[in-house]
Write a protein that holds these residues in place. Structure first.
Motif, PDB file in Angstrom:
ATOM      1  N   THR A 193       0.819  -1.210   0.000  1.00 48.61           N
ATOM      2  CA  THR A 193       0.000   0.000   0.000  1.00 48.61           C
ATOM      3  C   THR A 193       0.854   1.262   0.000  1.00 48.61           C
ATOM      4  O   THR A 193       0.591   2.205  -0.749  1.00 48.61           O
ATOM      5  N   ALA A 205      -6.772   6.809  -2.201  1.00 46.47           N
ATOM      6  CA  ALA A 205      -6.706   7.647  -1.003  1.00 46.47           C
ATOM      7  C   ALA A 205      -5.895   8.911  -1.267  1.00 46.47           C
ATOM      8  O   ALA A 205      -6.192   9.975  -0.706  1.00 46.47           O
ATOM      9  N   THR A 226      -4.736   5.830   5.995  1.00 44.99           N
ATOM     10  CA  THR A 226      -4.973   4.804   4.970  1.00 44.99           C
ATOM     11  C   THR A 226      -4.535   3.430   5.453  1.00 44.99           C
ATOM     12  O   THR A 226      -5.245   2.432   5.244  1.00 44.99           O
ATOM     13  N   ALA A 231     -11.930   5.521  -1.766  1.00 46.59           N
ATOM     14  CA  ALA A 231     -11.095   4.538  -1.061  1.00 46.59           C
ATOM     15  C   ALA A 231     -11.944   3.673  -0.145  1.00 46.59           C
ATOM     16  O   ALA A 231     -11.735   2.457  -0.040  1.00 46.59           O
ATOM     17  N   THR A 269      -9.898   9.856   4.403  1.00 49.77           N
ATOM     18  CA  THR A 269      -9.252   9.924   3.081  1.00 49.77           C
ATOM     19  C   THR A 269     -10.287  10.399   2.068  1.00 49.77           C
ATOM     20  O   THR A 269     -10.420  11.579   1.824  1.00 49.77           O
ATOM     21  N   MET A 271       1.035   4.529  -2.648  1.00 47.32           N
ATOM     22  CA  MET A 271       0.727   5.893  -2.231  1.00 47.32           C
ATOM     23  C   MET A 271       1.867   6.849  -2.579  1.00 47.32           C
ATOM     24  O   MET A 271       1.626   7.990  -3.002  1.00 47.32           O
ATOM     25  N   GLY A 309      -4.850   2.474  -1.805  1.00 53.11           N
ATOM     26  CA  GLY A 309      -3.834   3.462  -1.475  1.00 53.11           C
ATOM     27  C   GLY A 309      -3.754   4.562  -2.516  1.00 53.11           C
ATOM     28  O   GLY A 309      -3.625   5.750  -2.186  1.00 53.11           O
ATOM     29  N   LEU A 352     -12.122   5.293   6.556  1.00 51.37           N
ATOM     30  CA  LEU A 352     -11.504   5.690   5.293  1.00 51.37           C
ATOM     31  C   LEU A 352     -12.298   6.804   4.622  1.00 51.37           C
ATOM     32  O   LEU A 352     -11.715   7.733   4.030  1.00 51.37           O
TER      33      LEU A 352
END
Length: 317
Positions: free
Chosen positions: A40, A176, A65, A132, A128, A44, A173, A124
């Motif tokens: 992840t 996000a 995340t 996500a 985020t 990101m 990820g 999430l």
């Protein structure tokens, strides 16, 4: 009191409390969660670089995340344990799990898994974005409803298509960070997708008798060993070549690591196949452990590549 004096034993109620806590924690399969989180973070990092916001996402976004993803994975694993309690009790590898040993009532584990799923989605969504969160819910649903309930006990292709749930952390990820899903996220999804069959079939070769006793038609149970190793070779080649599709958004460092590690993986897959064809001890767990190392090294390289902002190779045309 003397420093060397033995400490007082814990009260029985406290011991029971710790035992229950360990049992619920075991339902979440924390070792698998660690592997999911490893892929992840690099996704990101690369998403942040592609979005033009820098090379490293904010610490808060990373923590939010990862925490949400970990809880989502824990939810999926707990629900998987509820569905698979009967076959877990028949397999030596899993017969110590909490539901197989009646450490946790199945109804309690079901509620636990569902609550974790709700918590992960809300967390999430609030910390985020809701894309996500939706992807996390989709991953849980796919793992439990499609892989565990529909595919696992019915087809030898169970891990091929069911493994898609394990590919979702990179997409979650990426979403996000950017609020969308771009093609590099799908490439990373594909790397894990093609990595999953060699990884899991190697494990299933080692524990073939376990799966056979539980009536689970994993490929090594229903196919000849040569057919299994041949497919492992095919997926290994596909995975190694697919990983090169990230070259337009990475540097020569990633390219070199992808080529070297991919070649290493393919060579080991061919060695496994050659040993099976020759009737020699195949030692599939060597490939299984190598697969974990391969995935970690490849994705850590993606993260370092993005973090240091190395010049990307771009398209050659």
């Amino acid at each position: 009191m003397s420093p060397s004096a033995p400490s007082a034993p814990l009260p029985p109620a406290t011991k029971r409390g710790f035992a229950v806590l360990r049992a619920y924690l075991a339902l979440t399969k924390t070792r698998i969660i660690e592997q999911l989180l490893v892929v992840t973070v690099p996704a990101m990092f690369l998403a942040e670089r592609r979005a033009g916001g820098g090379s490293i996402p904010s610490v808060w976004l990373l923590v939010a995340t990862l925490l949400g993803g970990a809880v989502a994975a824990a939810s999926a694993h707990a629900l998987n344990c509820v569905v698979d309690a009967d076959i877990d009790a028949k397999m030596k590898r899993t017969q110590g799990r909490p539901l197989a040993t009646d450490q946790v009532p199945r109804s309690h584990a079901l509620v636990f898994g569902l609550v974790l799923g709700v918590i992960s989605a809300v967390w999430l969504g609030l910390t985020t974005n809701w894309l996500a969160a939706a992807l996390a819910v989709a991953a849980i649903a796919f793992y439990v409803l499609v892989y565990t309930l529909l595919l696992k006990r019915r087809t030898a292709q169970n891990i091929v298509w069911g493994g898609a749930a394990g590919c979702m952390p990179v997409v979650i990820g990426w979403a996000a960070v950017t609020g969308r899903v771009d093609w590099p996220a799908l490439v990373m999804f594909g790397v894990i997708f093609f990595w999953t069959p060699p990884h899991f079939w190697a494990l299933a070769m080692r524990y073939r008798d376990d799966y056979a006793a539980a009536g689970v038609p994993m490929l090594p149970v229903v196919a000849e060993p040569v057919a299994v190793s041949r497919r492992i070779v095919a997926y290994s080649w596909t995975m190694a070549l697919w990983s090169l599709l990230l070259l337009p958004v990475t540097s020569w460092v990633y390219g070199a690591v992808a080529v070297i590690c991919g070649a290493w993986f393919v060579v080991m897959a061919h060695r496994l196949h050659a040993a099976v064809r020759a009737g020699q001890p195949a030692r599939p767990m060597r490939l299984f452990h190598l697969s974990n190392t391969y995935l970690c090294v490849l994705f850590i390289t993606v993260a370092l590549d993005a973090a240091f902002g190395l010049p990307v190779l771009t398209w050659p045309f």
